[in-house]
Scaffold this motif. Structure first.
Motif, PDB file in Angstrom:
ATOM      1  N   ILE A  76      42.843  56.762  14.843  1.00 49.49           N
ATOM      2  CA  ILE A  76      44.733  55.816  14.328  1.00 49.49           C
ATOM      3  C   ILE A  76      44.742  55.298  15.655  1.00 49.49           C
ATOM      4  O   ILE A  76      45.557  53.976  15.048  1.00 49.49           O
ATOM      5  N   TYR A  77      44.114  56.082  16.718  1.00 48.43           N
ATOM      6  CA  TYR A  77      44.104  54.146  18.166  1.00 48.43           C
ATOM      7  C   TYR A  77      43.885  52.989  17.538  1.00 48.43           C
ATOM      8  O   TYR A  77      44.292  51.922  17.562  1.00 48.43           O
ATOM      9  N   PHE A  78      42.607  52.812  16.959  1.00 42.38           N
ATOM     10  CA  PHE A  78      42.092  51.942  16.743  1.00 42.38           C
ATOM     11  C   PHE A  78      42.577  51.169  15.636  1.00 42.38           C
ATOM     12  O   PHE A  78      42.347  49.865  15.422  1.00 42.38           O
ATOM     13  N   SER A  79      42.925  52.576  14.376  1.00 38.10           N
ATOM     14  CA  SER A  79      43.428  52.254  13.102  1.00 38.10           C
ATOM     15  C   SER A  79      44.984  50.997  13.639  1.00 38.10           C
ATOM     16  O   SER A  79      44.444  49.932  13.205  1.00 38.10           O
ATOM     17  N   ALA A  80      45.283  51.484  14.193  1.00 40.87           N
ATOM     18  CA  ALA A  80      46.921  50.874  15.234  1.00 40.87           C
ATOM     19  C   ALA A  80      46.343  49.618  15.439  1.00 40.87           C
ATOM     20  O   ALA A  80      47.283  48.273  15.483  1.00 40.87           O
ATOM     21  N   LEU A  81      45.539  49.575  16.918  1.00 40.57           N
ATOM     22  CA  LEU A  81      45.007  48.745  17.396  1.00 40.57           C
ATOM     23  C   LEU A  81      44.727  47.210  16.810  1.00 40.57           C
ATOM     24  O   LEU A  81      45.225  45.405  16.811  1.00 40.57           O
ATOM     25  N   LEU A  82      44.602  47.116  15.444  1.00 41.39           N
ATOM     26  CA  LEU A  82      43.992  45.985  14.468  1.00 41.39           C
ATOM     27  C   LEU A  82      45.130  45.919  12.915  1.00 41.39           C
ATOM     28  O   LEU A  82      44.323  45.570  11.869  1.00 41.39           O
ATOM     29  N   HIS A  83      46.460  46.695  13.600  1.00 43.19           N
ATOM     30  CA  HIS A  83      46.740  46.706  12.404  1.00 43.19           C
ATOM     31  C   HIS A  83      47.520  45.182  11.822  1.00 43.19           C
ATOM     32  O   HIS A  83      48.049  45.083  10.157  1.00 43.19           O
ATOM     33  N   ASP A  84      47.463  45.136  12.257  1.00 38.63           N
ATOM     34  CA  ASP A  84      48.291  43.197  12.698  1.00 38.63           C
ATOM     35  C   ASP A  84      47.070  42.114  12.293  1.00 38.63           C
ATOM     36  O   ASP A  84      46.752  41.067  12.461  1.00 38.63           O
ATOM     37  N   VAL A  85      45.405  42.340  11.669  1.00 35.59           N
ATOM     38  CA  VAL A  85      44.921  41.408  11.952  1.00 35.59           C
ATOM     39  C   VAL A  85      44.545  41.188  10.949  1.00 35.59           C
ATOM     40  O   VAL A  85      44.480  39.317  11.438  1.00 35.59           O
ATOM     41  N   GLY A  86      45.446  40.908   9.341  1.00 35.79           N
ATOM     42  CA  GLY A  86      46.223  40.184   8.539  1.00 35.79           C
ATOM     43  C   GLY A  86      46.409  38.872   9.074  1.00 35.79           C
ATOM     44  O   GLY A  86      46.749  37.679   8.261  1.00 35.79           O
ATOM     45  N   LYS A  87      47.184  39.019  10.284  1.00 35.57           N
ATOM     46  CA  LYS A  87      47.856  37.976  10.492  1.00 35.57           C
ATOM     47  C   LYS A  87      47.706  36.512  11.431  1.00 35.57           C
ATOM     48  O   LYS A  87      47.979  35.603  10.917  1.00 35.57           O
ATOM     49  N   ILE A  88      46.221  36.534  10.641  1.00 30.45           N
ATOM     50  CA  ILE A  88      45.321  35.387  11.773  1.00 30.45           C
ATOM     51  C   ILE A  88      45.003  34.545   9.828  1.00 30.45           C
ATOM     52  O   ILE A  88      44.924  32.967  10.849  1.00 30.45           O
ATOM     53  N   GLY A  89      45.663  34.751   9.213  1.00 31.04           N
ATOM     54  CA  GLY A  89      45.907  33.844   7.787  1.00 31.04           C
ATOM     55  C   GLY A  89      47.442  33.800   6.945  1.00 31.04           C
ATOM     56  O   GLY A  89      47.655  32.880   6.488  1.00 31.04           O
ATOM     57  N   VAL A  90      48.270  33.646   8.758  1.00 31.88           N
ATOM     58  CA  VAL A  90      50.189  33.096   8.723  1.00 31.88           C
ATOM     59  C   VAL A  90      49.469  31.925   9.286  1.00 31.88           C
ATOM     60  O   VAL A  90      49.201  32.599  10.630  1.00 31.88           O
ATOM     61  N   PRO A  91      50.339  30.998   8.829  1.00 31.31           N
ATOM     62  CA  PRO A  91      51.083  29.962   9.468  1.00 31.31           C
ATOM     63  C   PRO A  91      51.594  30.174  10.820  1.00 31.31           C
ATOM     64  O   PRO A  91      51.921  30.739  11.025  1.00 31.31           O
ATOM     65  N   ILE A  92      51.027  29.712  12.213  1.00 31.44           N
ATOM     66  CA  ILE A  92      51.561  29.591  13.146  1.00 31.44           C
ATOM     67  C   ILE A  92      52.868  29.233  13.501  1.00 31.44           C
ATOM     68  O   ILE A  92      53.620  30.067  14.412  1.00 31.44           O
ATOM     69  N   GLU A  93      53.492  28.395  12.328  1.00 22.59           N
ATOM     70  CA  GLU A  93      54.869  27.914  12.249  1.00 22.59           C
ATOM     71  C   GLU A  93      55.571  29.452  11.273  1.00 22.59           C
ATOM     72  O   GLU A  93      57.119  28.750  12.432  1.00 22.59           O
ATOM     73  N   ILE A  94      55.202  30.155  11.170  1.00 25.64           N
ATOM     74  CA  ILE A  94      56.419  30.669  10.927  1.00 25.64           C
ATOM     75  C   ILE A  94      56.264  31.978  11.192  1.00 25.64           C
ATOM     76  O   ILE A  94      56.966  32.877  11.261  1.00 25.64           O
ATOM     77  N   LEU A  95      55.263  32.343  12.096  1.00 24.93           N
ATOM     78  CA  LEU A  95      55.265  33.316  12.956  1.00 24.93           C
ATOM     79  C   LEU A  95      56.174  32.944  14.230  1.00 24.93           C
ATOM     80  O   LEU A  95      56.671  35.061  14.566  1.00 24.93           O
ATOM     81  N   SER A  96      56.611  32.727  14.776  1.00 28.67           N
ATOM     82  CA  SER A  96      56.476  31.282  15.914  1.00 28.67           C
ATOM     83  C   SER A  96      58.196  30.771  15.478  1.00 28.67           C
ATOM     84  O   SER A  96      58.852  30.483  16.281  1.00 28.67           O
ATOM     85  N   LYS A  97      58.277  31.214  14.039  1.00 34.41           N
ATOM     86  CA  LYS A  97      59.175  30.847  13.494  1.00 34.41           C
ATOM     87  C   LYS A  97      60.804  31.140  14.153  1.00 34.41           C
ATOM     88  O   LYS A  97      61.447  32.438  14.495  1.00 34.41           O
ATOM     89  N   LYS A  98      62.352  30.564  14.856  1.00 37.84           N
ATOM     90  CA  LYS A  98      63.586  31.221  15.821  1.00 37.84           C
ATOM     91  C   LYS A  98      64.086  30.677  13.818  1.00 37.84           C
ATOM     92  O   LYS A  98      64.254  30.082  13.274  1.00 37.84           O
ATOM     93  N   GLY A  99      65.037  31.905  13.717  1.00 33.48           N
ATOM     94  CA  GLY A  99      65.487  31.837  12.637  1.00 33.48           C
ATOM     95  C   GLY A  99      65.220  32.801  11.386  1.00 33.48           C
ATOM     96  O   GLY A  99      63.485  33.702  11.462  1.00 33.48           O
ATOM     97  N   ARG A 100      65.889  32.582  10.626  1.00 32.46           N
ATOM     98  CA  ARG A 100      65.317  34.218   9.145  1.00 32.46           C
ATOM     99  C   ARG A 100      64.293  32.928   8.699  1.00 32.46           C
ATOM    100  O   ARG A 100      64.358  31.715   8.559  1.00 32.46           O
TER     101      ARG A 100
END
Length: 720
Positions: free
Chosen positions: A214-238
């Motif tokens: 469970i620890y390692f599955s949780a550690l890698l739970h957000d690995v899919g965000k590598i495909g999300v543009p950084i400007e979306i991940l760090s956007k301020k606001g809605r």
């Protein structure tokens, strides 16, 4: 080579009876035929595609044909059937395409459409997860190599397994570091979620091996965000709907990436399912209840907790008590009830608030020196003031360019969620900042937030004590003692000249109290503090205002009314539980109450004198009547069922109704070593069962709570 039947008398063109086909496709000159499903699969290395198409009329008709490669072309091309020729396409990217033929008569009418699916295999570099997959493949290869080495060196099996684990962990940590580095606002998020998930699993009784998975599955739970543009991940606001749709794809991407590690299939579960909701309204698959894999249900709780208690680009961290309330609200809707209740227990145990994002905690530490131009310019962290006196000593030196009468330390007496001074209105709302008074060390008091103030001056009892406070090269020395009992607080200030006693009548007995050191035009240093162990009694502070009571003029039943100013600060005497007991009473939340558990509690216990926390005290369960309870105990095994009916109008309504006052009926039934508590109010139905593990004598019930007044208590013995 065939026989064809044609109606030569038909006076109009009927394109619906025409046939069309793409029998094959040429890829760089090589003929490719469709599979049994009619799909053409093109190798990724192919550069040129030639698509021949045919329309069979068996007549002299010459219909129009529109063709287009959907997914590549934006517009179709229309030709006469006799002009239809093979079409060439070059440099197609990997993906799925549809080659469509639209048949029309000479007037451009007709709805006959043929579609032929073409799949061009993707090149490796066309996959957004290529880098991640390569890194994980490296982990897999490394893991396999270590395992083979372990088998070859059986004498070092245990050591080699440890090496394998460490290398896997280091590589996974490095990968997570790369993911978190995309957005500074989520830095450390994956590691914290992994730790919380592991602890949830431990408290749920999982094995060591299960907890590690469970620890390692949780550690890698957000690995899919590598495909999300950084400007979306760090956007301020809605986020816009389109941006949020891209965010919602990261569980799918992460699950696909991690599923390639065949010998560790549990790794992909957390990535794929951590955004599913218990009521089926999550994503990406909309699974419900126990359809969601258990690892996903555990990580969902840990992920939500850390998201709320961490700073984000669009907001600051949410105070922990509000986070706790949100988890209560999400039981059975967003969260698995079992793991949500375990998380609530973890929060309750975290009295020092260590379960949070650590950014820069320097402002939380009590300073030993500060230079103050004015009050609020610089302040220490608050010293908590309780019934156990706090002794504070300090030295003060005036600024050289000001009148010494205007240069003096001061005390800010306040309450806030983080124990820090926040004079601005915006921080007041976020951290419930409330300022009682400011006390200058010459005895001048500004007390806008108290009911009354009394200041008295006296001389030192001996020259020895006076000399102890004489001026030195360090400046003027001061000694401060602060203590509080319920709604009264006393501050004693000793300096070279005198002793100043300040008594404050506080507006309530429910808020916390802190003292912060500040001042005007002075340098304050050598700040030291020490808390005594012995608490003062009710007569230690002279009363200067009437006691705040919400039970004084209320009806009294079979036992005295109680006012519970804080977490279980008071309780009724124990009521023996021998058969079936019915308790009826009235309760009202205090004006300072703001949380769902600011309501009555029922406590079952045994003790030698029948009092809560009495001699030989054994506590079996404390059941909050909003349905909360920690389901494990060294003296009993507890299970609780909580149901919300159709008349449950939400937790905001719950808090409002408790503020207005409620009449309760609670039944407690004993069957040998089994105790059953039942209650129903405002759509919340509770049935709690406690099995006593070791008989410790008579069992008692008591009413208590948090920030509530309980009155008109009646006790009825009933037949089962």
């Amino acid at each position: 080579t065939c026989v064809c039947k044609v109606n030569i008398e038909k006076p109009f063109e009927d394109v619906d009876s025409l046939k069309a086909a793409v029998p094959y496709i040429e890829a760089d000159g090589k003929t490719i035929y469709p599979d049994d499903s009619g799909i053409f699969t093109i190798p990724s290395r192919a550069k040129k595609l030639t698509i021949p198409s045919f329309v069979f009329t068996y007549t002299l008709l010459n219909p129009q044909v529109s063709y287009m490669l959907e997914g590549f072309e934006q517009e179709s091309t229309t030709v006469q059937r006799r002009d239809l020729a093979p079409v060439d396409y070059t440099n197609l990217s990997g993906g799925t395409y549809n080659f469509t033929l639209h048949l029309m008569d000479s007037m451009g009418k007709g709805n006959k459409v043929y579609a032929f699916q073409i799949i061009k295999e993707k090149k490796l570099y066309e996959n957004t997860w290529f880098i991640i997959a390569a890194a994980l493949f490296f982990i897999f290869i490394l893991e396999e190599n270590v395992r083979l080495a372990v088998h070859r060196k059986t004498r070092h099996l245990e050591r080699q397994h440890q090496i394998e684990h460490e290398q896997f962990e280091q590589t996974a940590e490095a990968l997570v570091g790369a993911i978190d580095a995309k957005d500074r606002y989520t830095n450390g998020h994956s590691r914290r979620v992994a730790k919380y998930s592991q602890r949830l699993a431990e408290l749920a009784g999982k094995s060591k091996d299960e907890c590690e998975k469970i620890y390692f599955s949780a550690l890698l739970h957000d690995v899919g965000k590598i495909g999300v543009p950084i400007e979306i991940l760090s956007k301020k606001g809605r986020l816009t709907a389109e941006e949020f749709a891209k965010i919602k794809q990261h569980p799918v991407t992460g699950g696909q990436i991690l599923s390639s590690i065949k010998n560790s299939p549990w790794l992909s579960i957390g990535a794929r399912y951590h955004h599913e909701r218990y009521n089926g309204k999550g994503y990406p698959d909309g699974l419900k209840g126990e359809e969601i894999p258990e690892i996903g249900r555990i990580i969902a709780v840990a992920d939500a907790y850390d998201a709320m208690t961490s700073n984000r680009s669009y907001r600051n961290a949410i105070p922990q008590h509000i986070v706790r309330e949100e988890i209560v609200k999400g039981i059975g809707t967003q969260f698995d009830p079992e793991y949500a209740r375990i998380m609530l227990h973890m929060i309750d145990e975290d009295i020092e608030y260590k379960m949070q994002e650590k950014v820069d905690d320097t402002n939380r530490q009590s300073a030993t020196d500060l230079r103050c131009e004015s009050v609020y310019h610089d302040c220490t962290a608050g010293f908590s003031i309780t019934a156990a006196p706090v002794q504070i000593s300090l030295c003060s030196q005036p600024d050289s360019d000001v009148d010494t009468s205007e240069s003096l330390p001061a005390l800010v007496v306040f309450d806030s969620l983080d124990g820090l001074v926040h004079p601005g209105e915006e921080n007041n709302r976020n951290l419930l900042y409330y300022e009682y008074a400011q006390i200058r060390l010459d005895g001048r008091v500004t007390g806008n937030g108290v009911r009354n103030v009394e200041v008295t001056f006296s001389e030192h009892e001996s020259d020895y004590i006076r000399n102890e406070y004489g001026e030195t090269e360090l400046g003027q020395r001061y000694s401060i003692e602060a203590v509080r009992y319920k709604d009264h607080m006393r501050v004693r200030i000793s300096d070279v000249n005198q002793i100043i006693q300040v008594i404050l009548a506080l507006p309530d007995a429910s808020r916390f109290t802190y003292i912060s050191i500040s001042g005007e035009h002075c340098y304050i240093h050598n700040i030291r503090s020490e808390k005594e162990e012995t608490e003062i009694g009710p007569d230690a502070i002279p009363r200067i205002a009437e006691e705040i009571s919400y039970i004084k003029d209320c009806p009294q039943g079979d036992i005295p009314n109680i006012q519970v100013d804080g977490w279980r600060t008071d309780a009724t005497p124990g009521i023996p539980v021998t058969n079936r007991l019915k308790l009826t009473f009235h309760s009202v939340s205090l004006p300072t109450a703001r949380l769902v558990w600011h309501c009555p509690f029922v406590c079952l216990f045994s003790s030698g004198d029948g009092l809560v926390n009495g001699t030989d005290y054994h506590e079996y369960i404390v059941l909050r009547l909003n349905g909360e309870n920690w389901e494990s105990n060294e003296y009993s095994e507890n299970t609780i069922q909580v149901e919300t009916g159709k008349d449950f109008a939400g937790w905001d309504n719950w808090k409002t109704q408790n503020k207005q006052g409620l009449d309760w009926t609670v039944t407690i039934e004993r069957k040998k070593n089994k105790l059953i508590i039942k209650s129903e109010k405002l759509g919340i139905s509770i049935c709690s069962t406690s099995v006593i593990l070791n008989d410790s004598g008579p069992v008692y019930a008591a009413l208590t709570g948090d920030q509530c007044a309980i009155t008109d208590i009646h006790i009825t013995e009933e037949n089962p």
